[in-house]
Design an enzyme around this catalytic site. Structure first.
Site, mmCIF file in Angstrom:
data_model
loop_
_atom_site.group_PDB
_atom_site.id
_atom_site.type_symbol
_atom_site.label_atom_id
_atom_site.label_comp_id
_atom_site.label_asym_id
_atom_site.label_seq_id
_atom_site.Cartn_x
_atom_site.Cartn_y
_atom_site.Cartn_z
ATOM 1 N N ASP A 191 -40.551 -60.619 10.246
ATOM 2 C CA ASP A 191 -39.772 -61.746 10.745
ATOM 3 C C ASP A 191 -38.320 -61.290 10.878
ATOM 4 O O ASP A 191 -37.750 -60.714 9.938
ATOM 5 C CB ASP A 191 -39.886 -62.912 9.766
ATOM 6 N N ALA A 192 -37.709 -61.533 12.035
ATOM 7 C CA ALA A 192 -36.357 -61.023 12.289
ATOM 8 C C ALA A 192 -35.342 -61.601 11.308
ATOM 9 O O ALA A 192 -34.405 -60.906 10.892
ATOM 10 C CB ALA A 192 -35.952 -61.336 13.720
ATOM 11 N N ASP B 52 -34.488 -61.280 21.968
ATOM 12 C CA ASP B 52 -35.553 -61.224 22.984
ATOM 13 C C ASP B 52 -36.751 -61.981 22.424
ATOM 14 O O ASP B 52 -37.819 -61.423 22.198
ATOM 15 C CB ASP B 52 -35.904 -59.775 23.303
ATOM 16 N N ASP C 59 -40.271 -57.073 15.572
ATOM 17 C CA ASP C 59 -41.163 -58.091 16.110
ATOM 18 C C ASP C 59 -42.112 -58.551 15.006
ATOM 19 O O ASP C 59 -42.594 -57.746 14.203
ATOM 20 C CB ASP C 59 -41.965 -57.541 17.293
ATOM 21 N N GLN D 291 -49.398 -66.480 17.232
ATOM 22 C CA GLN D 291 -49.325 -66.999 18.591
ATOM 23 C C GLN D 291 -50.567 -66.619 19.398
ATOM 24 O O GLN D 291 -51.331 -65.742 19.009
ATOM 25 C CB GLN D 291 -48.058 -66.472 19.284
ATOM 26 N N GLU E 56 -42.968 -55.966 23.559
ATOM 27 C CA GLU E 56 -43.546 -55.165 24.644
ATOM 28 C C GLU E 56 -42.818 -53.844 24.848
ATOM 29 O O GLU E 56 -43.319 -52.953 25.529
ATOM 30 C CB GLU E 56 -43.535 -55.963 25.940
#
Length: 337
Positions: free
Chosen positions: A167-168, A185, A136, A61, A116
């Site tokens: 990767d979740a 999230d 994350d 991203q 974050e």
């Protein structure tokens, strides 16, 4: 006439972007430098900047950390505001505390995304928590949030936090343990973005739900929930989750830096109802730090939708699948390749 404003675009190409970053890094004062976020084809939202702290493209991203005059340090991913220093507590308290307070005794929490650190920070305020897994996909996001977001340094170093870069979906699949609360999230579902498949019925049904304990609760951020924006993804995410869980509720509130009302969906196979007085009692008994936004009365009111949105939720028929997803306006970085 005053100096023409410089606009810095995170998602897209701007002739001002490099110039703005370079000038700020050289310590020059540019009172007319702005970051401009495209909300829709005919709507933009602009933030005056102090500086650009970080800008780059990771494997997954496009990322920027901006120092804005109004909202402080702001994390922007794929051109969309994810979190701002002055009001992130609104979003993160709304995301994490309702499911943990509705659960009778939460011990283990799994966070999908949350790079974050703010979601983990809020979960770790609960005395009953034994373990928080934050998973994350993007190491770069996690690394510069650890460096720049001072408010979360204690959370990142907490002994109860297990930080995983993966990767979740893959992480949940391989884990044998189950969780009391699973939290989404995640970034909003963007075309060509990294995570829209984590909003699908098959993911919820085949991978996520089996990793919840019998009285477990799932919660996810569900995108814009304003009077003009709730049909983008909010109602669809709700309807998709409703296909998988017995009890599903929505709630929403205004987040100033998002320039909109924001929505969340909470689900379980056990009833989720909790009175305002009982929620306040649990806040006092379970949480060892102050909450700045959430209390029982607010949570009760936040779950009452206006007539237009209520009808949209009732009448929604779309279900997220890998082949039939809805997206908010914008694109992930994959559209460039």
């Amino acid at each position: 006439m005053g100096e023409a404003p410089e606009f810095f675009y995170v998602n897209g190409i701007s002739k001002f972007g490099h110039e703005t970053q370079q000038n700020h890094c050289n310590g020059q004062n540019h009172d007319s430098s702005w970051y401009e976020e495209i909300i829709d084809d005919d709507l933009k939202w602009s933030y005056k900047l102090n500086s650009v702290l970080h800008k780059g493209i990771s494997e997954y991203q496009e990322i920027a950390l901006l120092d804005t005059k109004r909202f402080g340090k702001a994390l922007v991913i794929d051109g969309k505001m994810q979190s701002a220093e002055t009001d992130e507590f609104i979003y993160h308290e709304c995301l994490i505390h309702p499911p943990l307070l509705c659960h009778p005794n939460p011990k283990r929490v799994f966070i999908m995304g949350g790079g974050e650190g703010s979601t983990a920070r809020e979960a770790l305020k609960h005395n009953s928590i034994d373990k928080v897994v934050m998973c994350d996909i993007d190491q770069e996001v996690v690394s510069f949030c650890r460096k720049y977001l001072v408010v979360n340094r204690e959370a990142f170093s907490h002994k109860k936090l297990e930080l995983v870069i993966n990767d979740a979906k893959a992480e949940l699949e391989k884990r044998k343990e189950k969780f009391d609360v699973i939290v989404g999230d995640l970034a909003d579902p963007l075309e060509d973005g990294p995570c829209y498949q984590l909003y699908t019925k098959s993911f919820y049904q085949k991978i996520l739900k089996p990793k919840l304990n019998d009285n477990g609760i799932f919660v996810t951020q569900a995108g814009p929930a304003g009077i003009f924006t709730h049909k983008e993804v909010f109602t669809s995410i709700y309807n998709t989750i409703k296909q998988v869980f017995k009890y599903v509720m929505v709630y929403s509130t205004h987040v100033p830096s998002f320039a909109d009302t924001w929505g969340w969906v909470m689900a379980s196979d056990q009833p989720l109802s909790i009175g305002a007085e009982e929620m306040d009692k649990r806040i006092g008994a379970r949480i060892h730090d102050e909450l700045h936004y959430l209390n029982g009365a607010w949570f009760h009111s936040s779950s009452i939708m206006n007539k237009t949105i209520m009808l949209s939720l009732q009448n929604e028929t779309h279900v997220y699948t890998e082949e039939n997803a809805r997206f908010i306006p914008g694109h992930g970085v994959a559209h460039r390749f």
